[in-house]
Every structure is written in structure tokens, then in C-alpha cells.
Design an enzyme around this catalytic site. Structure first.
Site, PDB file in Angstrom:
ATOM      1  N   ARG A   1       4.637 -12.808   9.742  1.00  0.00           N
ATOM      2  CA  ARG A   1       5.379 -11.600   9.408  1.00  0.00           C
ATOM      3  C   ARG A   1       6.680 -11.547  10.203  1.00  0.00           C
ATOM      4  O   ARG A   1       6.825 -12.207  11.227  1.00  0.00           O
ATOM      5  CB  ARG A   1       4.533 -10.354   9.626  1.00  0.00           C
ATOM      6  CG  ARG A   1       4.105 -10.110  11.057  1.00  0.00           C
ATOM      7  CD  ARG A   1       2.953  -9.108  11.130  1.00  0.00           C
ATOM      8  NE  ARG A   1       3.338  -7.783  10.690  1.00  0.00           N
ATOM      9  CZ  ARG A   1       2.717  -7.109   9.710  1.00  0.00           C
ATOM     10  NH1 ARG A   1       1.688  -7.630   9.096  1.00  0.00           N
ATOM     11  NH2 ARG A   1       3.112  -5.909   9.377  1.00  0.00           N
TER      12      ARG A   1
ATOM     13  N   LYS B   1       4.168   0.605   9.933  1.00  0.00           N
ATOM     14  CA  LYS B   1       4.312   1.806   9.098  1.00  0.00           C
ATOM     15  C   LYS B   1       3.703   3.028   9.777  1.00  0.00           C
ATOM     16  O   LYS B   1       4.214   4.128   9.646  1.00  0.00           O
ATOM     17  CB  LYS B   1       3.597   1.580   7.761  1.00  0.00           C
ATOM     18  CG  LYS B   1       4.473   0.911   6.723  1.00  0.00           C
ATOM     19  CD  LYS B   1       3.932   1.142   5.335  1.00  0.00           C
ATOM     20  CE  LYS B   1       2.953   0.066   4.957  1.00  0.00           C
ATOM     21  NZ  LYS B   1       2.573   0.093   3.536  1.00  0.00           N
TER      22      LYS B   1
ATOM     23  N   GLU C   1       0.868  -1.164   0.000  1.00  0.00           N
ATOM     24  CA  GLU C   1       0.000   0.000   0.000  1.00  0.00           C
ATOM     25  C   GLU C   1       0.914   1.225   0.000  1.00  0.00           C
ATOM     26  O   GLU C   1       1.799   1.326   0.854  1.00  0.00           O
ATOM     27  CB  GLU C   1      -0.883  -0.009   1.251  1.00  0.00           C
ATOM     28  CG  GLU C   1      -1.958   1.038   1.166  1.00  0.00           C
ATOM     29  CD  GLU C   1      -2.790   1.182   2.442  1.00  0.00           C
ATOM     30  OE1 GLU C   1      -2.803   0.266   3.275  1.00  0.00           O
ATOM     31  OE2 GLU C   1      -3.414   2.243   2.571  1.00  0.00           O
TER      32      GLU C   1
HETATM   33  P1  ATP Z   1       0.952  -2.019   8.278  1.00  0.00           P
HETATM   34  O1  ATP Z   1       2.327  -1.628   8.765  1.00  0.00           O
HETATM   35  O2  ATP Z   1      -0.026  -0.932   8.371  1.00  0.00           O
HETATM   36  O3  ATP Z   1       0.503  -3.338   8.832  1.00  0.00           O
HETATM   37  P2  ATP Z   1       1.743  -3.390   5.950  1.00  0.00           P
HETATM   38  O4  ATP Z   1       3.115  -3.519   6.507  1.00  0.00           O
HETATM   39  O5  ATP Z   1       0.853  -4.568   5.880  1.00  0.00           O
HETATM   40  O6  ATP Z   1       1.025  -2.246   6.702  1.00  0.00           O
HETATM   41  P3  ATP Z   1       1.568  -3.268   3.095  1.00  0.00           P
HETATM   42  O7  ATP Z   1       2.020  -2.196   2.195  1.00  0.00           O
HETATM   43  O8  ATP Z   1       0.134  -3.650   3.048  1.00  0.00           O
HETATM   44  O9  ATP Z   1       1.931  -2.755   4.530  1.00  0.00           O
HETATM   45  O10 ATP Z   1       2.484  -4.551   2.907  1.00  0.00           O
HETATM   46  C1  ATP Z   1       2.790  -5.073   1.646  1.00  0.00           C
HETATM   47  C2  ATP Z   1       3.117  -6.526   1.767  1.00  0.00           C
HETATM   48  O11 ATP Z   1       4.201  -6.724   2.648  1.00  0.00           O
HETATM   49  C3  ATP Z   1       1.951  -7.295   2.317  1.00  0.00           C
HETATM   50  O12 ATP Z   1       1.774  -8.461   1.543  1.00  0.00           O
HETATM   51  C4  ATP Z   1       2.349  -7.623   3.717  1.00  0.00           C
HETATM   52  O13 ATP Z   1       1.787  -8.827   4.111  1.00  0.00           O
HETATM   53  C5  ATP Z   1       3.871  -7.676   3.628  1.00  0.00           C
HETATM   54  N1  ATP Z   1       4.461  -7.314   4.911  1.00  0.00           N
HETATM   55  C6  ATP Z   1       4.257  -6.191   5.609  1.00  0.00           C
HETATM   56  N2  ATP Z   1       4.914  -6.227   6.777  1.00  0.00           N
HETATM   57  C7  ATP Z   1       5.563  -7.399   6.824  1.00  0.00           C
HETATM   58  C8  ATP Z   1       6.412  -8.044   7.785  1.00  0.00           C
HETATM   59  N3  ATP Z   1       6.731  -7.460   8.947  1.00  0.00           N
HETATM   60  N4  ATP Z   1       6.895  -9.261   7.488  1.00  0.00           N
HETATM   61  C9  ATP Z   1       6.581  -9.851   6.323  1.00  0.00           C
HETATM   62  N5  ATP Z   1       5.793  -9.317   5.394  1.00  0.00           N
HETATM   63  C10 ATP Z   1       5.275  -8.104   5.629  1.00  0.00           C
END
Ligand code: ATP
Ligand code: MG
Length: 565
Positions: free
Chosen positions: A266, A276, A41
Site C-alpha cells: 500500500r 480512513k 468499502e
Molecule cells: P482502511 O483505511 O480501514 O484500511 P481501506 O483503505 O482498505 O480501509 P477500502 O475501501 O477497503 O479501504 O479500500 C479499497 C481498495 O483500495 C482496497 O483494494 C485497498 O487495498 C486499496 N487501498 C486502500 N488503501 C490503500 C493504500 N494506502 N495504498 C494502496 N491501495 C490502497
């Protein structure tokens, strides 16, 4: 945790997701296609958690001869910006991956999603609801109680079509109505309790401008976007596991191609905040200098700090993927970095906290050039000349006037080696009126040129140094973990997570460097002997380089591994 210690950082590995892909290929599913996507996003910069997801999605596509799309999940106009889109693309490329021409946006599908919503309304599977957001949440029920049907749930198809069309046309106020899927308010899965598909929101979108005043929710957009792109394996993090029944319901009701969603845990890492929203807060409140502050866990922060993409890929490979939440020790990431930089970073000498050494018996006004090895790990890196003279700087902590028993470095009467130079013996100190040491006096042994005594006598310490007359001064930024607590979310009583910030995460010093470093270019990395890895700051350096400490030399991970072997 599935950590491995083998030394092939780039070798593919096996995990439960790759096993699924292998099985699907073997069974001929999806016409033996493998097609993944990375769906950020654009509401912030990518962090090390995203790197895990990028390495997984792009990595699987590479290993199985498939494709990986870059898709921006841009359904929330109030938080999204072009700056984030640009940074995300730059960071993925830096990490070493490419999406060729497959750059997609959920916003490209807004019209299709709208048409599909009409289709669900026609089927009696979606309705316009006049409850406020607050009322929708209140009537949703809980894990232990059922939800309540909306009083608008049984509107006729005609009325729903009319209202939804007028929602799009901008006839209603923001937040006054939503479109909801008509599923089951008693479902044990809260995501299935008539979830919202569209909300009314007058906000300019970074790509569609003011074309729309209704926006699809993430849940309504995500699965259909995967379907449109004919994604075979839709890999996401565990929190979406109980959204899967909803995504499956949508594509089933629409009768469209159904991707397979697979969830993994994650990345969490000690001393590191990976939300984020909170990282944005640090940027907005100027706790850090920006998203690319070298203390940030963002890819742009790591890049500026001096991390290599290879080290981050190696880290992602070693942590592996699985289904259970765990926290990775930040020492592993730092270990991967040291392993890589040890191989490739040229050595140099720099003194961060200088104290002067005067060599009494060195001919006044004389200087000479000594040979120094550029990288003992890489003979092809050759050697360089380092100037030596009768006045030098050494590290203040390498000298003690009254040393305790176990201190083997320089002190009165003690002989030590100056790296690549000579043995020196301390004869005394000079002090100012306040009794502070202003210089250390020594003699040198001309027979030890190059750093070895022909008579075979040994010294217990080798110090780094720079010649005072030849040294260049530079600002060096000593970075440490941004948070002082292993779990930065664990707020102290009565406080919040920001109370866990490390007050000593940045220390700025004026260092004395060997002259070869004056022409170091932005982004260049070095090992300052005995001190750590340093990288020329790519933002603030002008004609004079500014150095960021990437990491110290102390590899706690390697130490722990040795202990357990
Ligand atoms: P937020 O921090 O608000 O939870 P987000 O980290 O999910 O947002 P996105 O831009 O939606 O942000 O993430 C893009 C992709 O990266 C998604 O498929 C998400 O599952 C993956 N992702 C995000 N954070 C992690 C993490 N800590 N470990 C592994 N994958 C991640
Ligand atoms: Mg997300």
C-alpha cells in the site's frame, strides 16, 4: 522504490503485476480475458492510497484491453453510507476512469452468499457457534499457540441448518451466535482457525434496508464477490496475503470460479495519514472542515486544493507497484503537481502581505496598461494588460530598510525591476508614530518601460506588484502539510498521533490581486508569480473568489534529483 524521472507521465510501465497479466494472457488462461475490480468499502472518502489502487486496476484493464468493475464492499451496515458511495463515484470519474455499467455491490450478492453458506453447512464445513465475540477471540490462540475447538463445532448438519435459518429469521439476539467455517483451529494461519462468516446485527443497511439481520463478514464476501464477477486478477494490498488461503479454501469448497489474488504494498507517504478511520476522526472532531478540506489527503481534498487528476495519475505511475512496504516522499507528489501546473496554469500577480510603494515622479492621477505574459511555457496563452500607477503594493518581505549583505531586493538607494513594468529606486520610507514603516518611497525610470533598461544596466531582483488603485482584495488560504512530522503515526511519548498535527497548516491572509483575477471562477488555477500555485475555492467562493494555495514554487524533489545526477 521504483521511481523514474522520465518525462512521459502517462506512458504505461511494467511491474510484477503487469508481468503476471502478460504471462496469463500468453498462456491463454481465463480465455485471455483480463478483468479487474476496484473494491472500496463505502465508509469514507477516497484518499491518495486509493488512487494508487484505482490507477492500477483501471490502468491494467485499459492497457490489456480488459474491463474493470467498481464494486462496493458494503458488508458492514453500521459504518456505511450513501454519501460515501456518491463521493467515491465522483472521485473515480474525476481521476479519469469509468466503469461503464459495471457498478456492483457485495450487498447484491447477500442472497447468493447465504445460499452458499447453507451449502457449506450441508457439506459439514460450517457450523453455528454460540460463543460470544470475546470468547471466539480468546479461544483463537496466537501465533505461537494453537486455538481451541469451539464446544459447538460438532453440531449436526440438521441442527446447524435449523439454527442458521433461525438466525436469518431474527430469532436470536445481536451477537449471540455466529456462523463459522469449520477448517482447522491448529492452523499456523490464524485466518484459517474457523473464521466467522456471519454475525447477527440489527442495523439498517444503506441498500438492503432491514431485509437482513445477519451480515456476511468481509472475508466471507470478498472472494465470492470476485468469483461471481469472474474477476481474473484480484489485486489487493499486502495485509490480505495471509487471507488468500482462506479465500482459496472457500471457492474450492464451493467448487466455483477461482480468481487469482495478487498483493502489492500500500502507499504510505510522508506527512500524510492514510487511515480512513483516523481521517474520519479528524472530520468528526472538526479538526478539518470536512472530508474535502484542502489539507486532507482525500481526492476531494486535493481537487479542492487545486491538484489536477493528471498530476495524481502521473504520481501513481512514477511510484510504481511492488511487494515491499515503503514510504514515498510527499515532495514527489508535489513535484508531479508543479510539473503539470507549470505547463497549464496562467500567471498572475498577487501580493499576499502588502506594503505600499509610492512612486514620487509618476504623474499624479495617471495610470497605464502594461503587457504581461500569461504563460511563458505556453505561447498560445498570449498576454494580458495589467494596470500600473503611482501607488503600488509589493510584498512586505521584498523590502528591508537595513538589509544584510545578501539581500538583493528593494532597500534604500537600491534599484530593482518591477515585473513587466519599470525599474524603481528606493528613496526612503514613511513611518507612523510607532516607527513602523507605512510606505516605501521610490522613483521610477520611464525609459525602462516593459522591464528593460535601454542602456543595458542590470538589477539583481525582479519583484511582483499590483497597482493599489486597481487591486482587488481577496481572502487567500495558505495551506501547509496537515502533519508536522514525516511519520504522523509516530506518537510522542505519552501522546497520540493527533499531537503531530501541524498547528500552522492553515494561515488566512487578505491579499491584493491584479484586477483580472476578480472574475476567476471556482476551480480555476493560477500561478501567482514568485509565490506558488493557487486555485479558486469551489465551496466558499461566492461573487468574490477565495484562493487556496495549492503549492509553493519550491520544488524540493527536483532539487534532490539534480543533486544526485
Ligand atoms: P482502511 O483505511 O480501514 O484500511 P481501506 O483503505 O482498505 O480501509 P477500502 O475501501 O477497503 O479501504 O479500500 C479499497 C481498495 O483500495 C482496497 O483494494 C485497498 O487495498 C486499496 N487501498 C486502500 N488503501 C490503500 C493504500 N494506502 N495504498 C494502496 N491501495 C490502497
Ligand atoms: Mg479495506
Amino acid at each position: 522504490m521504483t521511481e523514474t524521472t522520465d518525462n512521459a507521465p502517462e506512458a504505461p510501465r511494467s511491474d510484477f503485476i503487469r508481468d503476471i497479466v502478460t504471462q496469463d494472457l500468453a498462456s491463454g488462461k481465463n480465455d485471455s480475458r483480463v478483468h479487474t475490480r476496484f473494491p472500496p468499502e463505502p465508509n469514507g472518502y477516497l484518499h491518495i492510497g486509493h488512487a494508487k489502487s484505482i490507477c492500477l486496476n483501471f490502468g491494467i484493464a485499459q492497457e490489456f484491453g480488459g474491463l474493470c468493475n467498481l464494486r462496493f464492499d458494503d458488508t458492514n451496515p453500521s459504518k456505511e453510507e450513501q454519501e460515501y458511495v456518491d463521493s467515491i463515484k465522483q472521485d473515480i470519474r474525476w481521476l479519469g476512469f469509468d466503469w461503464d455499467d459495471r457498478e456492483f455491490y457485495a450487498s447484491d450478492y447477500f442472497e447468493q452468499l447465504y445460499q452458499w453458506a447453507i451449502e457449506l453447512i450441508r457439506k459439514g464445513k460450517a457450523y453455528v457457534c454460540d460463543l460470544t465475540g470475546e470468547e471466539v477471540s480468546k479461544t483463537r490462540g496466537s501465533l505461537t499457540t494453537k486455538g481451541q475447538d469451539s464446544p459447538y463445532r460438532n453440531r449436526s448438519v440438521e441442527e446447524n441448518l435449523d439454527l442458521f435459518t433461525r438466525m436469518r429469521a431474527g430469532e436470536f439476539a445481536d451477537g449471540s451466535r455466529t456462523l463459522r467455517a469449520k477448517i482447522d483451529m491448529a492452523s499456523p494461519n490464524l485466518n484459517m482457525r474457523d473464521p466467522v462468516m456471519y454475525r447477527i446485527l440489527r442495523a439498517e443497511h444503506h441498500r438492503t434496508g432491514n431485509d437482513w439481520c445477519i451480515y456476511p463478514t468481509y472475508d466471507w464476501a470478498h472472494g465470492q464477490s470476485d468469483s461471481i464477477e469472474r474477476i481474473t486478477h484480484s489485486i489487493c494490498t499486502l495485509e490480505f496475503e495471509n487471507h488468500r488461503p482462506l479465500y482459496d479454501w472457500f471457492v474450492r469448497e464451493l467448487g466455483i470460479y477461482a480468481p487469482r489474488q495478487i498483493e502489492f504494498a500500500r502507499l504510505n507517504m510522508t506527512y500524510t495519514m492514510l487511515s480512513k478511520r483516523r481521517l474520519l476522526q479528524l472530520v468528526q472532531e472538526k479538526t478539518v472542515s470536512g472530508w474535502d478540506d484542502p489539507r486532507m489527503p482525500t481526492l476531494s481534498g486535493y481537487r479542492r486544493r487545486g491538484y489536477t487528476p493528471e498530476s495524481i495519475r502521473s504520481f501513481c505511475r512514477r511510484i510504481g507497484v511492488n511487494k515491499y512496504d515503503s514510504t514515498v516522499d510527499i515532495a514527489l507528489l508535489e513535484h508531479c503537481l508543479r510539473e503539470d501546473l507549470n505547463r497549464r496554469a496562467p500567471r498572475a500577480m498577487a501580493v499576499l502581505d502588502p506594503i505600499k510603494v509610492i512612486i514620487e515622479n509618476y504623474p499624479t492621477g495617471q495610470a497605464e496598461e502594461l503587457d504581461a505574459v500569461n504563460n511563458p511555457e505556453d505561447p498560445s496563452a498570449g498576454s494580458r494588460k495589467v494596470p500600473f500607477s503611482g501607488e503600488l503594493y509589493i510584498e512586505r518581505e521584498d523590502f528591508m530598510e537595513n538589509p544584510p549583505k545578501k539581500f538583493f531586493r528593494l532597500s534604500p538607494g537600491r534599484e530593482v525591476r518591477l515585473r513587466y513594468a519599470y525599474f524603481i529606486t528606493c528613496t526612503g520610507v514613511e513611518k507612523n508614530a510607532d516607527g513602523e514603516i507605512t510606505a516605501v518611497r521610490c522613483t521610477y525610470d520611464p525609459a525602462t518601460r516593459g522591464g528593460d533598461a535601454p542602456d543595458g544596466r542590470k538589477v539583481k531582483a525582479t519583484l511582483h506588484w499590483v497597482s493599489a488603485a486597481h487591486a482587488v482584495q481577496a481572502q487567500v488560504r495558505l495551506y501547509d502539510h496537515l502533519f508536522a512530522k514525516p511519520d504522523p503515526s509516530d506518537a510522542p511519548e505519552g501522546g497520540d498521533w493527533k499531537d503531530n498535527l501541524n498547528p500552522d497548516s492553515l494561515k488566512i491572509v487578505q491579499a491584493q490581486l491584479e484586477p483580472s483575477l476578480a472574475k476567476a471562477r471556482a476551480g480555476e488555477r493560477f500561478q501567482f508569480e514568485r509565490l506558488g500555485y493557487f486555485c479558486v475555492d469551489s465551496v466558499d467562493s461566492s461573487d468574490q473568489p477565495i484562493f487556496n494555495r495549492t503549492a509553493t514554487l519550491k520544488d524540493t524533489w527536483a532539487k534532490e534529483q539534480k543533486k544526485t545526477q
